[in-house]
Scaffold this active site. Sequence first.
Site, PDB file in Angstrom:
ATOM      1  N   ARG A 270       0.823  -1.207   0.000  1.00  0.00           N
ATOM      2  CA  ARG A 270       0.000   0.000   0.000  1.00  0.00           C
ATOM      3  C   ARG A 270       0.858   1.258   0.000  1.00  0.00           C
ATOM      4  NH1 ARG A 270      -2.660  -4.112   1.892  1.00  0.00           N
ATOM      5  NH2 ARG A 270      -4.938  -4.214   2.002  1.00  0.00           N
TER       6      ARG A 270
ATOM      7  N   GLN B 120      -8.717  -7.301  -1.318  1.00  0.00           N
ATOM      8  CA  GLN B 120      -7.782  -6.588  -2.196  1.00  0.00           C
ATOM      9  C   GLN B 120      -8.483  -5.941  -3.384  1.00  0.00           C
ATOM     10  OE1 GLN B 120      -4.659  -9.313  -3.232  1.00  0.00           O
ATOM     11  NE2 GLN B 120      -3.742  -9.270  -1.191  1.00  0.00           N
TER      12      GLN B 120
ATOM     13  N   ASP C 258      -5.429 -15.024   7.129  1.00  0.00           N
ATOM     14  CA  ASP C 258      -4.043 -15.382   6.806  1.00  0.00           C
ATOM     15  C   ASP C 258      -3.378 -16.173   7.926  1.00  0.00           C
ATOM     16  OD1 ASP C 258      -3.909 -14.442   4.245  1.00  0.00           O
ATOM     17  OD2 ASP C 258      -2.913 -12.563   4.736  1.00  0.00           O
TER      18      ASP C 258
ATOM     19  N   ASN D 250     -12.734 -17.984   1.903  1.00  0.00           N
ATOM     20  CA  ASN D 250     -11.819 -17.237   1.022  1.00  0.00           C
ATOM     21  C   ASN D 250     -10.403 -17.801   1.019  1.00  0.00           C
ATOM     22  OD1 ASN D 250     -11.648 -16.079   3.781  1.00  0.00           O
ATOM     23  ND2 ASN D 250     -10.180 -14.680   2.862  1.00  0.00           N
TER      24      ASN D 250
ATOM     25  N   ARG E 165       2.839 -19.523   3.557  1.00  0.00           N
ATOM     26  CA  ARG E 165       2.179 -19.637   4.858  1.00  0.00           C
ATOM     27  C   ARG E 165       2.033 -21.101   5.299  1.00  0.00           C
ATOM     28  NH1 ARG E 165       1.896 -14.778   6.209  1.00  0.00           N
ATOM     29  NH2 ARG E 165       1.123 -13.094   4.862  1.00  0.00           N
TER      30      ARG E 165
ATOM     31  N   LYS F 243       8.769 -15.438  -0.384  1.00  0.00           N
ATOM     32  CA  LYS F 243       7.680 -14.550  -0.789  1.00  0.00           C
ATOM     33  C   LYS F 243       7.476 -13.428   0.217  1.00  0.00           C
ATOM     34  CE  LYS F 243       2.721 -14.691  -1.952  1.00  0.00           C
ATOM     35  NZ  LYS F 243       2.765 -14.080  -3.287  1.00  0.00           N
TER      36      LYS F 243
END
Length: 412
Positions: free
Chosen positions: A15, A157, A296, A319, A368, A394
């Site tokens: 951002r 997003q 997440d 999601n 993750r 990543k």
Amino acid sequence: MTLVEIPGSKSITARALYLAAAAEGVTTLRRPLVSDDSEGFAEGLLTLGYLLDRRPGVWQVQGRPAGPAVPAASVYCRDGATTARFLPALAAAGHGSFHFDASEQMRRRPLGPLTNALRELGVELTHEGAEGHHPLRVEARGIEGGKITLDAGLSSQFLTALLLTGPLTRRGLEITVTDLVSVPYVGITLAMMNAFGNPAHRDGDTFVVPPIPYQARDYLIEPDASTASYVLAAAALTGNSVTVPGLGSDSLQGDLRFADVLRQMGADVQLTPDQVTVTGTGRLRGVTVNMRDISDTVPTLAAIAPFADGPVRIEDVYNIRVKECDRLEACAQNLRAMGVSVLTGPDWLEIHPGPVRSTTIACHGDHRIAMSFSVTGLRVRGGITLDDPGCVRKTFPEFHRTLAELRASWGI
């Protein structure tokens, strides 16, 4: 107590790069994340003609409110979802012909709600492969702005990309959402837009963005709360103590609420404005948690769940099936490979405690999954093996070294 420095937030770095590129003047970003994702975003901006000076710990960006500095460009977004979703919106607000493509992994992830909204705003764009996915071509002539409706039920997003772009439109934007996940990430977006001079705000289901330009500033990027979840979980799992400086009650990031989940499970959690400390108490309780807004960190919780004293049920996380991989299924697959009893549904995961055996973790190229199940290995005789340990680059290239240092300091 062990102190662990966590790298800068991936979400905030992305951002901040967008805001700096869109602002009037030169923005200084301090402690940005240096990883494959953030480097990919920066390289995308360079390809679009923006000027960046990247030095250790400090990046400077020359903003261009008018949009990209080149009339045509082809941007490769790598695996980065923020790069693949934010940069086409940024380019659309400028003038020129811009092509975007991404890795096979990113090509599989949805883009349609965003590109449909851009089309509704008059942007000419074409999906060159599967509709609603990369690759994508944008023929940019600026964006008039106005009122639109958006479904952000698969990813916040899509909304963030439009919010960030709002001040670059001629009339601003009013975005009404019909569904929205990961609400705290939208909170990050609004707070950062405000910090860069635009008074964007939420009014019920509608987000209002006036066409007030961004202003450059000096901006410090806080540590990544999602990344911090791994070391916090490790402390809770092993009965040790860890402190993450720079990440406390003043944080913008909703994923710090994972510490509250650990508290519910029995860990001792101390939160000050500028740091968080988690201390394991030797017991993890079973819990039922709605993780829609902190999805997440679902793999982190799933990875320590077998060691709880009762079932751990994770709800409302459909999601995560459309992330780098189907994370819900990947967690279930790996837990079962370790001999753990797991039940799943469309948007939930239930994990039952029991003996855990050593195995090879299928990472599915997902950072993750790799980092979460590395934490599981702290309590597994013989440890675990990752089939793709390098995928952590990543977001946290130094993860394996950091975990090894943590183990050494705790004598594990």
